[in-house]
Scaffold this active site. Structure first.
Site, PDB file in Angstrom:
ATOM      1  N   GLU A 175       0.757  -3.632  12.371  1.00 45.88           N
ATOM      2  CA  GLU A 175       1.002  -5.091  12.261  1.00 45.88           C
ATOM      3  C   GLU A 175       1.327  -5.751  13.271  1.00 45.88           C
ATOM      4  O   GLU A 175       1.496  -6.954  13.420  1.00 45.88           O
ATOM      5  CB  GLU A 175       1.932  -5.385  10.984  1.00 45.88           C
ATOM      6  CG  GLU A 175       1.573  -4.775   9.842  1.00 45.88           C
ATOM      7  CD  GLU A 175       2.771  -4.816   8.562  1.00 45.88           C
ATOM      8  OE1 GLU A 175       3.886  -4.908   8.982  1.00 45.88           O
ATOM      9  OE2 GLU A 175       2.447  -4.881   7.547  1.00 45.88           O
ATOM     10  N   TRP A 183       0.978  -1.134   0.109  1.00 46.84           N
ATOM     11  CA  TRP A 183      -0.043  -0.061  -0.152  1.00 46.84           C
ATOM     12  C   TRP A 183       0.776   1.176   0.086  1.00 46.84           C
ATOM     13  O   TRP A 183       0.242   2.315  -0.044  1.00 46.84           O
ATOM     14  CB  TRP A 183      -0.800   0.020   1.243  1.00 46.84           C
ATOM     15  CG  TRP A 183      -0.172   0.152   2.497  1.00 46.84           C
ATOM     16  CD1 TRP A 183       0.938  -0.029   2.826  1.00 46.84           C
ATOM     17  CD2 TRP A 183      -0.762   0.918   3.661  1.00 46.84           C
ATOM     18  NE1 TRP A 183       1.217   0.411   4.329  1.00 46.84           N
ATOM     19  CE2 TRP A 183       0.131   1.059   4.647  1.00 46.84           C
ATOM     20  CE3 TRP A 183      -2.189   1.674   3.719  1.00 46.84           C
ATOM     21  CZ2 TRP A 183       0.010   1.750   5.808  1.00 46.84           C
ATOM     22  CZ3 TRP A 183      -1.952   2.170   5.022  1.00 46.84           C
ATOM     23  CH2 TRP A 183      -1.319   2.377   6.152  1.00 46.84           C
ATOM     24  N   ASP A 184       2.137   1.060  -0.078  1.00 45.35           N
ATOM     25  CA  ASP A 184       3.111   2.166   0.078  1.00 45.35           C
ATOM     26  C   ASP A 184       2.721   3.328  -1.136  1.00 45.35           C
ATOM     27  O   ASP A 184       3.228   4.535  -1.187  1.00 45.35           O
ATOM     28  CB  ASP A 184       4.517   1.817   0.041  1.00 45.35           C
ATOM     29  CG  ASP A 184       4.889   1.000   1.364  1.00 45.35           C
ATOM     30  OD1 ASP A 184       3.992   0.068   1.545  1.00 45.35           O
ATOM     31  OD2 ASP A 184       6.044   1.120   1.862  1.00 45.35           O
ATOM     32  N   LYS A 239       2.526  -0.579  15.698  1.00 46.05           N
ATOM     33  CA  LYS A 239       3.834  -0.215  15.225  1.00 46.05           C
ATOM     34  C   LYS A 239       3.635   0.902  14.532  1.00 46.05           C
ATOM     35  O   LYS A 239       4.783   1.507  14.271  1.00 46.05           O
ATOM     36  CB  LYS A 239       3.766  -1.647  14.220  1.00 46.05           C
ATOM     37  CG  LYS A 239       5.211  -1.550  13.295  1.00 46.05           C
ATOM     38  CD  LYS A 239       4.939  -2.831  12.032  1.00 46.05           C
ATOM     39  CE  LYS A 239       6.000  -2.852  11.492  1.00 46.05           C
ATOM     40  NZ  LYS A 239       6.150  -3.687  10.169  1.00 46.05           N
ATOM     41  N   GLN A 240       2.832   1.411  13.975  1.00 50.96           N
ATOM     42  CA  GLN A 240       2.649   2.391  13.263  1.00 50.96           C
ATOM     43  C   GLN A 240       1.189   3.034  13.209  1.00 50.96           C
ATOM     44  O   GLN A 240       0.277   2.277  13.989  1.00 50.96           O
ATOM     45  CB  GLN A 240       2.953   2.077  11.647  1.00 50.96           C
ATOM     46  CG  GLN A 240       2.003   1.051  11.116  1.00 50.96           C
ATOM     47  CD  GLN A 240       2.748   0.550   9.862  1.00 50.96           C
ATOM     48  OE1 GLN A 240       3.214  -0.539   9.942  1.00 50.96           O
ATOM     49  NE2 GLN A 240       2.728   1.055   8.893  1.00 50.96           N
TER      50      GLN A 240
END
Ligand code: BGC
Length: 800
Positions: A493, A354-355, A614-615
């Site tokens: 994740e 998805w970057d 994580k993010q």
């Protein structure tokens, strides 16, 4: 760093692999790491050459399981070049005394220069200046020159110039137990006294790669006639050239290589084309001239001038440079996606994630043809996505979380935790939100370009197919009278299942649910935008009826979003029941907890138990949508949403995020701009050095993080310049930032090239080049009509 140059001083072998990634040269078709010409793969050197779309699958037995991975193949090393005096040793910076070493990446012209002076055991001092290019203009051509000067010795010298097909994939330590042989040698040949040839093939995907190399020597621009001999073995071919040199004189060696593959268009056969090109090629300087020229034009479109209190201009240029090298005009129509780690290394195996969400905003406003081609990469894999949905008992199209050659799911089944040495299941493929990212990307490409053809024929079909997928994913909860999505993983994740359950996936990940609602709303809208006949065609082809559309409308208004107390959006249902994490204790215990998943697994624990991300996950919503857009999505869903909601959520999740992905800081910098300028700026600065300083401690040598690189540029245009592509207009609404002195850029918007300058508290907008169509530009809070040739200046309002 200075003025478009990245300069490394001194020979520091332990830094070499990081420098190689940063100094990679590529042209969107092929790329080669900035490795030393004279070294093979060893502890300090990793010469890697990658081809856009160059994948190969291989099986390995690990931990009692046979797994198959699709890897990004390391193709033959064309750099191989070394020298030795007749009675001396081959050049080796580890064995020779290095008197001087400088390595410069000249980004303005895409040239890598190495300058060094060495002394061998017999006291012979030699100076070498090497220049290297991967031609942006002639994309099959790569080349290098050595200016060679024996400083205090004369005599016979031997140069060895070769092509090495006996390479394996060895760039990522974590993958070392996996099958890494992807090439089989096909053929070597000595074409004539200065040219050689190599042909290899990938073992499973059968991609043929042919390289033809010509090496010539010159003295005072006069071609020399060296004694030459050659050596061939399976997968390897080289030539040795012997000349007499005089102390103090300069000799030039030129090595030019033509590379073709069986994936190329407009060819007869790869080997034939490579040999043809090498026969026709002129001197290096002509190649260099054409290459430099291409770069000047590229920068004319891609550059961004940025003045602040720090020295961040060059880092931004480094990021732009690597985007332009990973995908370029040479990628168009080549059926390739944009790999998350560039064409720069083997981490994540060249896969496409998805970057794109972070990368397309840069491309849309400068090189929209490239975005279109990258979206076509998805379109070409629509059937595979349909098959995946069907296999999963769903309708429509389900695109994979990690995509490679043919669009099947390429996420690894198990991965190695380097901290513990354990192989553990990888369930991150459940990130179905990738599908919504594709819709978001199509829509934003369309807004920026007004490319109706694309939307009518390709975009709409993908959007509707994805909407159908979400329709089959949702479950209607009677009690709530809301739609829910179960068994998925969000962008964070660290959470892939509930701590007390063996079943994988989570329920009602807020980001996934909101994005699914967004897809439904867009799908309905799209049907009003595309040509009537195409609409009918698509509805027929996809078997969509009024019933589907009515359901989509309903889903678009009734998706469930879990909340915690006080307007905090719950990352997923049940997140609130997780334990708070002992942040202080772990920050004290470990130097680095960015990858908390690995830390905890090695303690036999799991982040699934804790409120630790994580993010950015929930916060992605505030990154992708403006305040008004997200407000409108929530309102349509019947949830209350105030300005304070954003601030409160940022504060809540900020304290619970480890930034284990470089993408995370991009999001935080953006969302904090209007709430906490200082923190926003700190995050921005971290994004800028993510790769340059390898802040994750070892990941950059395995490939750059293209999402974060492009994200940093988007932060400048969207964040600091306040540039937003909306339905009603292109908005320019910069927040006031003290540290910012100037931003100047050129963007392409709906067939116009527009130059925007912000400096001295003023914004200047000039319509420099374009077509007759008028477009709306929103400045601060007013929409104005602009046309070709117009230039307007505005003063920043006091509290803009
Ligand atoms: C991140 C993903 C990202 C991938 C590739 C992972 O570490 O968690 O969000 O897509 O890297 O960059």
């Amino acid at each position: 760093m200075s003025n478009f140059n990245i300069e490394y001083k001194g020979w520091k072998p332990e830094e070499q692999k990081l420098r190689e990634a940063i100094c990679t040269l590529g042209n969107g078709y092929i790329a080669t790491r900035g490795a030393a010409e004279e070294n093979k793969n060893d502890k300090f050197n990793y010469p890697g050459t990658y081809l856009a779309g160059g994948f190969n699958r291989a099986k390995t037995k690990v931990s009692d399981k046979t797994i198959e991975n699709e890897d990004f193949v390391n193709f033959p090393n064309w750099l191989c070049l070394s020298f030795r005096p007749e009675d001396g040793e081959w050049l080796d910076l580890e064995k020779f005394k290095v008197l001087h070493y400088n390595q410069t990446l000249e980004m303005k012209v895409g040239v890598l220069t190495r300058e060094f002076r060495v002394q061998d055991k017999k006291g012979r001092r030699t100076a070498i200046k090497s220049h290297r290019i991967v031609s942006m203009r002639d994309h099959h051509m790569v080349g290098l020159t050595w200016i060679f000067q024996p400083e205090n010795w004369s005599g016979k010298v031997i140069f060895n110039s070769g092509l090495d097909g006996n390479v394996t994939n060895n760039n990522v330590e974590r993958y070392k137990e996996l099958e890494n042989r992807h090439l089989e040698p096909l053929e070597t040949e000595v074409i004539n006294e200065h040219s050689i040839f190599l042909r290899v093939q990938t073992r499973q995907s059968k991609i043929t790669v042919a390289q033809a190399a010509r090496t010539k020597l010159y003295h005072e621009d006069r071609e020399l006639n060296p004694l030459s001999n050659s050596n061939q073995s399976e997968g390897q071919v080289c030539q040795e050239f012997q000349i007499n040199v005089k102390a103090g004189e300069e000799y030039t060696l030129e090595k030019i290589v033509a590379i073709y593959t069986s994936r190329d268009e407009a060819i007869s056969e790869a080997g034939l084309e490579a040999k043809k090109d090498i026969r026709r090629v002129e001197r290096f300087k002509q190649l260099l001239f054409r290459h430099t020229d291409a770069y000047i034009r590229l920068w004319h479109r891609g550059d961004l001038e940025f003045e602040d209190e720090g020295n961040n201009q060059d880092l931004l240029r480094l990021h732009i440079f690597h985007i332009m090298q990973t995908v370029s005009k040479n990628s168009i129509g080549r059926d390739v996606g944009v790999p998350a780690r560039g064409l720069h290394g083997e981490a994540y195996r060249g896969h496409v994630f998805w970057d794109e969400l972070y990368i397309f905003p840069f491309l849309n406003l400068r090189f929209p043809d490239i975005t279109r081609s990258l979206l076509m990469y998805r379109y070409e894999r629509l059937d595979e996505a349909r098959h995946a949905a069907k296999e999963d008992g769903k309708k429509g199209a389900m695109f994979p979380w990690q995509s490679g050659s043919n669009g099947r799911e390429e996420s690894q089944e198990i991965h190695l935790n380097p901290n513990s040495g354990n192989w553990i299941p990888d369930n991150t493929h459940l990130q179905r939100h990738i599908n919504s990212a594709i819709v978001y990307n199509i829509w934003n490409y369309y807004l920026a370009t007004d490319d109706q053809q694309f939307m009518d024929f390709f975009g709409a079909e993908m959007i509707l197919s994805i909407a159908l997928f979400w329709e089959s994913m949702v479950i209607h909860n009677e009690t709530r009278d809301r739609f829910e999505i179960h068994h998925v993983v969000g962008p964070d994740e660290y959470h892939t299942n509930y701590p007390d359950s063996d079943e994988i996936g989570l329920n009602n990940n807020a980001y996934t649910n909101v994005m699914a609602a967004y897809v439904m709303q867009k799908a309905i809208k799209i049907l009003d935008i595309i040509e009537k006949s195409r609409k009918k065609e698509l509805l027929d082809e996809l078997g969509l009826t009024d019933k589907n559309l009515a359901l989509w409308r309903e889903i678009g208004q009734k998706m469930y979003i879990p909340f915690l107390e006080g307007e905090i959006i719950e990352q997923f249902e049940g997140y609130g029941d997780l334990e708070e994490f002992a942040w202080d204790e772990y920050r004290e215990k470990y130097e680095d907890i960015q990858r908390l998943d690995r830390v905890l697994e090695s303690e036999d624990d799991t982040p699934n138990k804790y409120k630790a991300s994580k993010q950015a996950d929930v916060l992605m919503l505030f990154y992708l949508f403006s305040k008004n857009e997200i407000q409108s999505i929530f309102e349509k869903l019947g949830y209350e949403f105030t300005e304070q909601t954003i601030g409160k959520n940022i504060e809540y999740y900020r304290k619970r995020t480890t930034h284990g992905s470089t993408l995370s800081r991009v999001v935080f910098s953006w969302i904090l701009i209007r709430y906490d300028k200082k923190r926003s700026w700190e995050n921005f600065k971290t994004v800028l050095v993510s790769d340059f300083k390898d802040i994750q401690g070892g990941t950059t040598p395995e490939g750059i993080h293209l999402g974060a690189m492009a994200g940093s540029v988007d932060l400048v245009q969207r964040g600091f310049l306040g540039l937003e592509v909306c339905e009603d207009a292109l908005w320019v609404n910069p927040p006031r930032l003290k540290s910012l002195k100037k931003i100047k850029l050129k963007i392409k918007y709906r067939r116009h090239w527009i130059s925007i300058l912000i400096s001295d508290q003023k914004v200047k907008i000039s319509f420099e080049e374009g077509h007759g169509n008028k477009v709306n530009i929103g400045v601060f809070d007013k929409i104005l009509e602009f046309e070709l040739g117009q230039e307007k200046e505005f003063s920043l309002p006091p509290d803009a």
